[in-house]
Design a protein around this motif. Structure first.
Motif, mmCIF file in Angstrom:
data_model
loop_
_atom_site.group_PDB
_atom_site.id
_atom_site.type_symbol
_atom_site.label_atom_id
_atom_site.label_comp_id
_atom_site.label_asym_id
_atom_site.label_seq_id
_atom_site.Cartn_x
_atom_site.Cartn_y
_atom_site.Cartn_z
ATOM 1 N N ALA A 220 1.116 -1.127 0.158
ATOM 2 C CA ALA A 220 -0.245 -0.424 -0.070
ATOM 3 C C ALA A 220 0.684 0.888 -0.004
ATOM 4 O O ALA A 220 0.240 2.337 -0.735
ATOM 5 C CB ALA A 220 -1.284 0.139 1.385
ATOM 6 N N LEU A 221 1.852 0.898 0.973
ATOM 7 C CA LEU A 221 3.124 2.535 0.932
ATOM 8 C C LEU A 221 3.404 2.621 -0.528
ATOM 9 O O LEU A 221 3.283 3.968 -0.786
ATOM 10 C CB LEU A 221 3.639 2.061 2.099
ATOM 11 C CG LEU A 221 2.600 2.312 3.309
ATOM 12 C CD1 LEU A 221 3.395 2.256 4.331
ATOM 13 C CD2 LEU A 221 2.774 4.058 3.658
ATOM 14 N N LEU A 222 4.542 1.657 -1.157
ATOM 15 C CA LEU A 222 4.960 1.784 -2.487
ATOM 16 C C LEU A 222 3.689 2.204 -3.333
ATOM 17 O O LEU A 222 4.379 2.706 -4.792
ATOM 18 C CB LEU A 222 5.029 0.088 -2.690
ATOM 19 C CG LEU A 222 5.785 0.127 -4.346
ATOM 20 C CD1 LEU A 222 7.364 1.159 -4.123
ATOM 21 C CD2 LEU A 222 5.573 -1.292 -4.292
ATOM 22 N N LEU A 223 2.864 1.700 -2.824
ATOM 23 C CA LEU A 223 1.027 2.348 -4.371
ATOM 24 C C LEU A 223 1.572 3.906 -4.373
ATOM 25 O O LEU A 223 1.653 4.495 -4.781
ATOM 26 C CB LEU A 223 0.029 1.648 -4.228
ATOM 27 C CG LEU A 223 -0.919 2.341 -5.238
ATOM 28 C CD1 LEU A 223 -0.650 2.566 -6.866
ATOM 29 C CD2 LEU A 223 -2.189 1.844 -3.693
ATOM 30 N N VAL A 224 1.528 4.633 -3.044
ATOM 31 C CA VAL A 224 0.956 5.701 -2.516
ATOM 32 C C VAL A 224 2.483 6.208 -3.506
ATOM 33 O O VAL A 224 2.268 7.609 -4.152
ATOM 34 C CB VAL A 224 0.429 6.152 -1.679
ATOM 35 C CG1 VAL A 224 0.009 7.293 -1.215
ATOM 36 C CG2 VAL A 224 -0.682 4.880 -0.764
ATOM 37 N N VAL A 225 3.480 6.271 -1.887
ATOM 38 C CA VAL A 225 4.939 6.554 -2.534
ATOM 39 C C VAL A 225 5.691 7.186 -4.141
ATOM 40 O O VAL A 225 5.343 8.025 -5.054
ATOM 41 C CB VAL A 225 5.452 6.235 -1.669
ATOM 42 C CG1 VAL A 225 7.238 6.841 -1.863
ATOM 43 C CG2 VAL A 225 5.666 6.740 -0.504
ATOM 44 N N GLY A 226 5.052 5.911 -5.214
ATOM 45 C CA GLY A 226 5.298 5.635 -6.147
ATOM 46 C C GLY A 226 4.515 6.782 -6.795
ATOM 47 O O GLY A 226 5.527 6.804 -8.260
ATOM 48 N N THR A 227 3.559 6.630 -7.379
ATOM 49 C CA THR A 227 2.612 6.914 -7.667
ATOM 50 C C THR A 227 2.627 8.430 -7.750
ATOM 51 O O THR A 227 2.802 9.089 -8.496
ATOM 52 C CB THR A 227 0.827 6.578 -7.822
ATOM 53 O OG1 THR A 227 1.144 5.077 -7.872
ATOM 54 C CG2 THR A 227 -0.083 7.569 -8.677
ATOM 55 N N ALA A 228 3.365 8.783 -6.464
ATOM 56 C CA ALA A 228 3.434 10.443 -6.141
ATOM 57 C C ALA A 228 4.948 10.884 -6.672
ATOM 58 O O ALA A 228 4.875 11.973 -7.928
ATOM 59 C CB ALA A 228 3.207 10.639 -4.820
ATOM 60 N N LEU A 229 5.877 9.792 -6.393
ATOM 61 C CA LEU A 229 7.146 9.666 -7.276
ATOM 62 C C LEU A 229 6.960 10.136 -9.078
ATOM 63 O O LEU A 229 7.691 11.074 -9.664
ATOM 64 C CB LEU A 229 8.294 9.086 -6.496
ATOM 65 C CG LEU A 229 8.802 9.180 -7.196
ATOM 66 C CD1 LEU A 229 9.888 9.680 -6.673
ATOM 67 C CD2 LEU A 229 10.287 8.698 -6.652
ATOM 68 N N LEU A 230 6.313 8.989 -9.285
ATOM 69 C CA LEU A 230 6.513 9.289 -10.849
ATOM 70 C C LEU A 230 5.104 10.949 -11.368
ATOM 71 O O LEU A 230 6.132 11.331 -12.037
ATOM 72 C CB LEU A 230 5.392 8.303 -11.319
ATOM 73 C CG LEU A 230 5.038 7.788 -12.558
ATOM 74 C CD1 LEU A 230 6.212 7.824 -13.213
ATOM 75 C CD2 LEU A 230 4.228 6.493 -12.923
ATOM 76 N N MET A 231 4.274 11.149 -10.561
ATOM 77 C CA MET A 231 3.656 12.008 -10.711
ATOM 78 C C MET A 231 4.502 13.504 -10.858
ATOM 79 O O MET A 231 4.803 14.654 -11.619
ATOM 80 C CB MET A 231 2.300 12.698 -10.113
ATOM 81 C CG MET A 231 1.506 11.592 -10.385
ATOM 82 S SD MET A 231 0.642 11.588 -12.185
ATOM 83 C CE MET A 231 -0.661 12.243 -11.709
ATOM 84 N N GLY A 232 5.409 13.788 -9.915
ATOM 85 C CA GLY A 232 6.086 14.686 -9.160
ATOM 86 C C GLY A 232 7.278 15.062 -10.311
ATOM 87 O O GLY A 232 7.730 15.626 -11.181
ATOM 88 N N GLN A 233 8.078 13.183 -10.780
ATOM 89 C CA GLN A 233 8.905 13.925 -12.451
ATOM 90 C C GLN A 233 8.697 14.452 -13.214
ATOM 91 O O GLN A 233 9.370 14.757 -14.232
ATOM 92 C CB GLN A 233 9.473 12.074 -12.918
ATOM 93 C CG GLN A 233 10.013 11.188 -11.116
ATOM 94 C CD GLN A 233 11.074 12.119 -10.858
ATOM 95 O OE1 GLN A 233 12.094 12.520 -11.735
ATOM 96 N NE2 GLN A 233 11.322 12.119 -9.351
ATOM 97 N N VAL A 234 7.111 14.318 -13.204
ATOM 98 C CA VAL A 234 6.882 14.808 -14.852
ATOM 99 C C VAL A 234 6.748 16.020 -14.665
ATOM 100 O O VAL A 234 5.300 16.901 -15.388
ATOM 101 C CB VAL A 234 6.084 14.283 -15.392
ATOM 102 C CG1 VAL A 234 6.945 13.004 -16.598
ATOM 103 C CG2 VAL A 234 4.825 13.688 -14.333
#
Length: 592
Positions: A220-234
């Motif tokens: 669950a944490l991987l999902l949230v942090v990963g999605t947030a990081l992916l959006m932040g990268q663009v």
């Protein structure tokens, strides 16, 4: 300073400050802010690297938006489109234009005034939602409108970031063409949507099959942090990415498990975020020009409040929810910190102005809980007393039953009475609750505080026979009971008690028909349990009757001593022994 030392400082500051501010009625948010000001570089200086703490603590906002997304199904999001794009768009554009105009009058360049105005038009999602949650007002009219506006503001961050390169020049110019940046954004959004719809459920199904709670939490944490990081990268808002992931999982069978796993992390990190905001307030800048800073803070809150009030009045056609909306989201927002920092990098804004605006935004956040608490305690009660509703006058016909409090218990009573064609008058002190229930055909419901003698007289209490006291709030229930007993002694009162202590207080007034709200349901469920364990229906009924008689006798015996804990413990022990002996005697009679 080591991580453990910092953790101890943050936890100790929160543990000390939050209970104090909660006890004062100012809420936990202001407690976290005060703690940050004390331990930060402008206080005693226990923590100095505020920037790193603030970046890490932004995960709290990310997790908050993910949990909100889990509660908001895509169909509901579509239903909110008017609130999001209508109200939200009008608020950002209207407030941004007015603030930009003020900036131009103060001598700012057009690009600078535009970014400053639009940046200050954003409100704090974390602060506003926390304040609404603490007061259980997220589902009210102004709560839903606040959420819609805040959601649009998160969406508005994307074009604001895209606008910066066109208004200035970057100190680190990029060779990447603009169309490629747009393509990346579209690709990431499409990937998140498609992945959330077709990939996440199978992944969680596999993880759940392992039956490891720790692995599910980590996923669950991987999902949230990963999605947030992916959006932040663009270049998109990390909080917006987490919200989108939550919305895509709102219909899944794992929603409640995800909520339970993420909630503890969200609470701690959100508290850390508020502490970091308090630490970032430049007290030195405030000390060097207090009049200017205070004037800017008050001007920001007042101007945003006026715009929000005008929009709320136009939508709600009512002063109170419009004023509540204005108070809740009139502060600056945390994303202004990022926007103004990038504006300095693109040479759209001078560093001195950016620092000043960061202080203004931070102080407006600090003012927000105080303003909300003052409004809730001083303004809202007086304002509501002046509100006249078409149903705050009792009906003209005389009914044999009056139901005070039309919540869970009162509605069940009302449904049964209506089915038997027995007239009743229902009173409830919540205008919002009344409006909601009227949508379901409850036309016999009337607004009013049942503890008021004049309202009871208008409701024909002198002509009634039975008074059903089903008010949820204990103190309001007791005030109403005292009024009815004193002025309408002929009424037979059937009272709902929240717990045993509430029941004792009602019994002290001479009210004999007292029902503890979970008592009957608990006895009924226990009967089903006994039959499931092999007892016959008659054996079960006998046991329940015996228990009910014994417990009612115990209530009568103990309410006179409800203030003496030692005596109550003694009577409870004695009662347990008596009950066991009664059941033992019943068994002996049965076997004889």
């Amino acid at each position: 300073m080591s991580f453990l030392h910092q953790a101890v400082i943050f936890l100790a500051a929160a543990v000390v400050s939050v209970p104090i501010f909660k006890r004062l009625g100012l809420g936990s948010v202001l407690g976290y802010l005060a703690a940050g000001m004390v331990i930060g570089p402008w206080g005693v200086g226990l923590i100095s690297d505020v920037e790193a703490i603030l970046h890490f603590a932004e995960l709290g906002v990310v997790l908050l938006l993910f949990l909100i997304g889990l509660e908001l199904q895509p169909s509901r999001l579509w239903e909110m489109r008017r609130s999001v794009f209508g109200l939200g768009g009008a608020q950002v554009l209207g407030t941004g234009a007015l603030l930009a105009g003020v900036g131009l009058l103060l001598g700012l360049r057009l690009p600078t005034a535009l970014i400053a105005g639009l940046g200050l038009s954003l409100s704090s999602t974390a602060f506003a939602l926390q304040l609404l949650a603490e007061k259980n007002e997220l589902t009210t009219e102004h709560g839903r409108a606040s959420f819609g506006i805040l959601l649009f503001q998160d969406l508005a961050v994307i074009p604001l970031l895209a606008l910066l390169p066109f208004l200035g020049e970057s100190t680190t110019p990029s060779t990447e063409p603009g169309w490629l940046s747009v393509l990346k954004v579209v690709a990431v959004l499409a990937g998140v949507v498609l992945g959330g719809r077709y990939v996440l459920r199978p992944v969680f199904r596999i993880v759940a099959s392992v039956h490891s709670q720790e692995l599910f939490t980590a996923t669950a944490l991987l999902l949230v942090v990963g999605t947030a990081l992916l959006m932040g990268q663009v270049g998109l808002s990390m909080a917006l990415g987490a919200f989108l992931a939550g919305v895509l999982l709102a219909d899944s069978e794992y929603r409640h498990e995800l909520e339970a796993d993420i909630e503890p992390f969200k609470g701690l990190l959100l508290g850390l975020f508020f502490i970091a905001v308090g630490m970032s307030v430049n007290i030195g800048l405030l000390a060097s020009g207090p009049v200017r800073v205070v004037g800017l803070v008050l001007g920001l809150v007042l101007l945003k409040g006026l715009v929000l009030y005008a929009l709320g009045k136009w939508v709600f056609k009512n002063h109170e929810p419009a004023l509540s909306l204005a108070v809740v989201i009139s502060q600056g927002g945390e994303f202004a910190f990022v926007l103004f920092g990038l504006a300095v990098g693109f040479r759209v804004m001078e560093r001195e102005l950016a620092d000043l605006l960061v202080v203004v935004v931070s102080l407006s956040m600090a003012v927000s809980p105080v303003l909300f608490a003052a409004y809730d305690k001083l303004v809202r009660p007086r304002f509501r007393k002046k509100v006249q509703r078409e149903f705050d006058v009792a009906p003209e016909e005389d009914h044999p039953v009056i139901v005070a409090g039309f919540g869970r218990v009162g509605q069940v009573v009302g449904r049964l009475l209506r089915a038997k064609h027995i007239g009743f008058t229902a009173l409830d002190a919540s205008p919002e609750h009344i409006d909601f229930l009227k949508n379901f055909g409850n036309t016999k419901l009337h607004y009013g505080d049942a503890s008021r003698l004049d309202l009871l007289r208008a409701a024909r209490a002198d002509k009634a026979k039975v008074f059903v006291l089903a008010i949820d709030d204990v103190e309001a229930s007791m005030r109403t009971a005292e009024t009815v007993k004193q002025h309408f002694p002929h009424l037979t009162i059937f009272a709902r008690a929240r717990n045993r202590q509430h029941a004792y207080r009602l019994l002290n007034l001479g009210i004999t028909h007292v029902m503890r709200e979970t008592y009957a349901g608990s006895i009924e469920m226990t009967g089903d349990i006994l039959q499931e364990l092999g007892l016959t229906w008659s054996e079960t009924k006998s046991a329940l009757v015996r228990f009910r008689e014994h417990d009612e006798a115990l209530i009568q015996a103990t309410y006179k001593h409800h203030g003496d804990q030692k005596k109550l413990i003694e009577l409870a022990a004695k009662a347990r022994a008596e009950l066991e002996e009664l059941f033992k005697q019943d068994e002996e009679k049965k076997s004889a």
